[in-house]
Design a protein around this motif. Structure first.
Motif, mmCIF file in Angstrom:
data_model
loop_
_atom_site.group_PDB
_atom_site.id
_atom_site.type_symbol
_atom_site.label_atom_id
_atom_site.label_comp_id
_atom_site.label_asym_id
_atom_site.label_seq_id
_atom_site.Cartn_x
_atom_site.Cartn_y
_atom_site.Cartn_z
ATOM 1 N N MET A 96 32.890 62.235 -36.673
ATOM 2 C CA MET A 96 31.761 61.395 -35.884
ATOM 3 C C MET A 96 32.614 62.434 -34.780
ATOM 4 O O MET A 96 34.094 62.363 -34.307
ATOM 5 C CB MET A 96 32.249 60.172 -35.690
ATOM 6 N N HIS A 97 31.821 62.697 -34.022
ATOM 7 C CA HIS A 97 32.368 63.251 -32.367
ATOM 8 C C HIS A 97 31.017 62.296 -31.746
ATOM 9 O O HIS A 97 29.844 61.869 -32.186
ATOM 10 C CB HIS A 97 31.792 64.568 -32.451
ATOM 11 N N THR A 98 31.826 62.476 -30.713
ATOM 12 C CA THR A 98 30.837 61.386 -29.310
ATOM 13 C C THR A 98 31.842 62.763 -28.251
ATOM 14 O O THR A 98 32.850 63.397 -28.345
ATOM 15 C CB THR A 98 31.654 59.872 -29.104
ATOM 16 N N THR A 99 31.271 62.760 -27.210
ATOM 17 C CA THR A 99 31.487 62.626 -25.571
ATOM 18 C C THR A 99 32.420 62.599 -25.079
ATOM 19 O O THR A 99 33.227 63.267 -24.799
ATOM 20 C CB THR A 99 29.950 62.871 -24.356
ATOM 21 N N VAL A 100 32.867 61.120 -25.184
ATOM 22 C CA VAL A 100 33.726 60.411 -24.428
ATOM 23 C C VAL A 100 34.046 59.375 -25.272
ATOM 24 O O VAL A 100 32.998 58.185 -26.202
ATOM 25 C CB VAL A 100 33.248 59.918 -22.815
ATOM 26 N N CYS A 101 35.594 58.971 -25.775
ATOM 27 C CA CYS A 101 36.241 58.212 -26.542
ATOM 28 C C CYS A 101 36.708 57.145 -25.619
ATOM 29 O O CYS A 101 37.337 57.866 -24.558
ATOM 30 C CB CYS A 101 37.169 58.961 -27.347
#
Length: 391
Positions: free
Chosen positions: A1-6
């Motif tokens: 999974m990838h996101t802009t901000v963790c």
């Protein structure tokens, strides 16, 4: 999974940042190591500055705040058996504060997040963050009994002083400035209507006292106690007697007494970690700074941090420029150090240091008398208390 901000940490800073990013069209994931019930019950701050209320409203989290929060136009200083009211709106161009517990802010933000916001995972402790010097950090965490991995463009630490994020910045690249105070607070909740309409900050030869509230039927009260004190040292009757003595003034005033439902001892300290950004990691809230609660700045500083950070991420998305992200640490630290200074002054002026001399006590009374007699001194206190417009 990838996101802009963790976002590491699901307290008020992390939850509000997630909400602000979501309303700006930016994706993020919030990882909180505790269960939801614990997060929603953590007793913390209860005073919201005007700017904090404005941000909560703009994010969609102001409905219950406007319905149940208590607007306060002033605070009361008590010293030398005298009382003096600081009128906030008249000294700050109309700014005021709200009494609305941090637990309620957190509940409101969690409800919004779970209803239509980005992923919020409880019981998801982060074990490691790798690649913060690169362009795609990797966050390793546990959720549902399984080791999981999340890649992101940026990591924001909102997990407090003892969380993992603060320690992601190498020791060689950061400085931490700290002060420990020689006293603590005994905080209590009591099922009794408040004895006043606004907060009372009391200086006394016996030590500091604060009379606050959580609702029209619940009082929140604090007593200065020695470091190392235990709630067991303070039976209910002793607490009420000591509050009575420290809040006493010449004239008619009665302290309402009732059942005490919770007691806890809170240490008093100040801490600032610089910088608040390293590589792809940003620090916000208690992760970067702690203030003694005397100035009511902790939660408000966290809101200021994440508001600046959300603005910077939105600016990056809209323009491709990292200017605001690059300036984030310097921008926030200007406000942080002003809040630290104000909290320090409130703390050292109102508390009785066990080592202080009669000379020191007279200096405290002189400062309080100056605030009570000078509109300029009162305005300086009011502007800091209601929240300065910095950065």
């Amino acid at each position: 999974m990838h996101t802009t901000v963790c976002i590491i940490g699901g307290g008020p800073a992390g939850l509000l940042l997630a909400r602000l990013l979501h309303t700006s069209g930016l994706d993020c994931v919030v990882l909180e190591r505790r269960e939801r019930a614990y997060v929603e019950q953590r007793q913390r701050a209860g005073i919201l500055e005007q700017s904090t209320v404005d941000v909560l409203r703009a994010s969609g989290a102001g409905e219950r705040l406007d319905r149940e929060g208590m607007v306060h136009d002033g605070i009361e200083l008590r010293f030398d058996r005298r009382t003096h009211r600081i009128d906030l709106p008249s000294l700050t161009d109309g700014r005021r504060v709200w009494v609305y517990a941090q637990t309620e802010v957190v509940k409101d933000l969690i409800a919004l997040q779970l209803d239509d916001g980005p992923p919020l995972l409880f019981e998801a402790p982060v074990h490691a963050v790798e690649g913060i010097d690169g362009t795609r950090p990797t966050v390793r965490y546990t959720h549902g009994g399984r080791e999981q991995t999340l890649t992101c463009d940026y990591v924001v630490g909102c997990d407090g002083f003892h969380g993992i994020a603060r320690n992601l910045i190498p020791e060689s690249a950061k400085r931490t400035f700290e002060r420990t105070y020689p006293y603590s607070w005994l905080g209590v909740l009591a099922d009794v209507p408040p004895s006043c309409d606004e907060l009372i900050y009391a200086h006394s030869p016996r030590g500091f006292a604060l009379h606050s509230m959580r609702s029209p039927t619940v009082s929140r009260l604090y007593l200065q106690v020695p470091n190392g004190a235990s709630p067991a040292d303070w039976p209910d009757e002793r607490i009420w007697d000591e509050l009575d003595a420290r809040l006493a003034i010449d004239g008619d005033w009665t302290l309402n007494r009732g059942p005490i439902t919770a007691k806890a001892v809170l240490p008093m300290r100040s801490s600032v970690t610089e910088p608040m950004r390293y590589g792809r990691v940003f620090l916000a809230g208690d992760c970067a700074h702690i203030v003694p609660p005397t100035g009511a700045k902790g939660l408000n500083l966290a809101v200021s941090d994440v508001t600046a950070l959300a603005r910077a991420f939105t600016h990056l998305r809209n323009t491709g420029s990292t200017d605001l992200l690059d300036a984030y640490s310097d921008t926030c630290l200007r406000r942080v150090w002003r809040a630290e200074h104000f909290s320090y002054l409130m703390t050292t002026t109102l508390h009785t240091d066990p080592r202080q001399s009669p000379f020191d006590s007279r200096l405290q009374l002189s400062q309080l008398d100056r605030i009570a007699s000078s509109p300029h001194a009162a305005a300086e206190l009011a502007e800091n208390y209601a929240g300065l417009d910095i950065g």
